[in-house]
Scaffold this active site. Sequence first.
Site, PDB file in Angstrom:
ATOM      1  N   GLU A  93     -41.407   3.150  55.442  1.00 55.10           N
ATOM      2  CA  GLU A  93     -42.046   1.954  55.992  1.00 55.10           C
ATOM      3  C   GLU A  93     -41.047   0.903  56.465  1.00 55.10           C
ATOM      4  O   GLU A  93     -41.432  -0.068  57.120  1.00 55.10           O
ATOM      5  CB  GLU A  93     -42.984   1.349  54.939  1.00 55.10           C
ATOM      6  CG  GLU A  93     -44.218   2.212  54.691  1.00 55.10           C
ATOM      7  CD  GLU A  93     -45.136   1.645  53.628  1.00 55.10           C
ATOM      8  OE1 GLU A  93     -44.686   0.804  52.841  1.00 55.10           O
ATOM      9  OE2 GLU A  93     -46.313   2.059  53.592  1.00 55.10           O
ATOM     10  N   GLU A 151     -37.806  19.441  39.672  1.00 48.34           N
ATOM     11  CA  GLU A 151     -37.189  18.291  39.011  1.00 48.34           C
ATOM     12  C   GLU A 151     -36.290  18.684  37.842  1.00 48.34           C
ATOM     13  O   GLU A 151     -35.596  17.844  37.276  1.00 48.34           O
ATOM     14  CB  GLU A 151     -38.262  17.339  38.501  1.00 48.34           C
ATOM     15  CG  GLU A 151     -39.113  17.878  37.379  1.00 48.34           C
ATOM     16  CD  GLU A 151     -40.141  16.858  36.894  1.00 48.34           C
ATOM     17  OE1 GLU A 151     -40.089  16.498  35.713  1.00 48.34           O
ATOM     18  OE2 GLU A 151     -40.971  16.422  37.705  1.00 48.34           O
TER      19      GLU A 151
END
Length: 273
Positions: free
Chosen positions: A81, A112
């Site tokens: 953004e 992960e």
Amino acid sequence: MDFIKTTELDSKYNHLEKKSINELLVSINKEDKTVPLAVEKALPQIEKLIQKVVYQLKQGGRLFYIGAGTSGRLGVLDASECPPTFGVPYDLVIGIIAGGDSAIRKAVEFAEDSIDLGWKDLKSHDINEKDVVIGIAASGTTPYVIGALDSCNKNNIITGCITNNYNSPLSKTAQFPIEVVVGPEVVTGSSRMKAGTAQKLVLNMITTTTMIQLGRIKGNKMVDMQLSNNKLVNRGTKMIMTELHIAEEEAKKLLDIFGNVRSAIENYNNGYR
């Protein structure tokens, strides 16, 4: 202080399946109200990290977010953004998620758990000493994130973190830790809830404050935003009208010519008519 993983503690609420929709909503809302107060307690930590981020970016560095699951997605969201909001290059703030971009939509099993993969992913972006890397992990124990920050430390790269437990392994690894402890979730262990909300609030603070400090906001307006749709074109036109006290037609013409609110205002003030 001993490490207690509060993000995994049992919920204060039980027999959720027996509660009405209203009861569930009230419970979730009650817990959500505590999140901004938890963030407030961490403001000194947040300030220290932002000071370092601003300094490094002014020296030509970049900001990296790295995480897994919800934490990784939030980092990617915040990074993505920045260009449309502040008009910065897409490689100034970079979000990296364990398992690659496909993990944004669909979980990648065990991604992960690799202690080495995070550093490998960072190296693919030619990470260097000018950059800052912020690891995001609600638990503060994610190997992918801890391994990445540990390698950064060994290579003289500034590290920070956002976590939701005190005294976690991740906090001990990061040079500038941010710890926002929100306590147990309504659904035990579902850190996409309060923990994720806290992370989003902190991420908003980091990039918004940094971009303001870098001169990407004028007054309180996004004068460098990308004009990617009609809503933003209209918003930009109104900004120019207000700033220069000119009619809509003239403001729109300036925006069409210069393609940017800041550029339109500066050129008008420099005598362009």
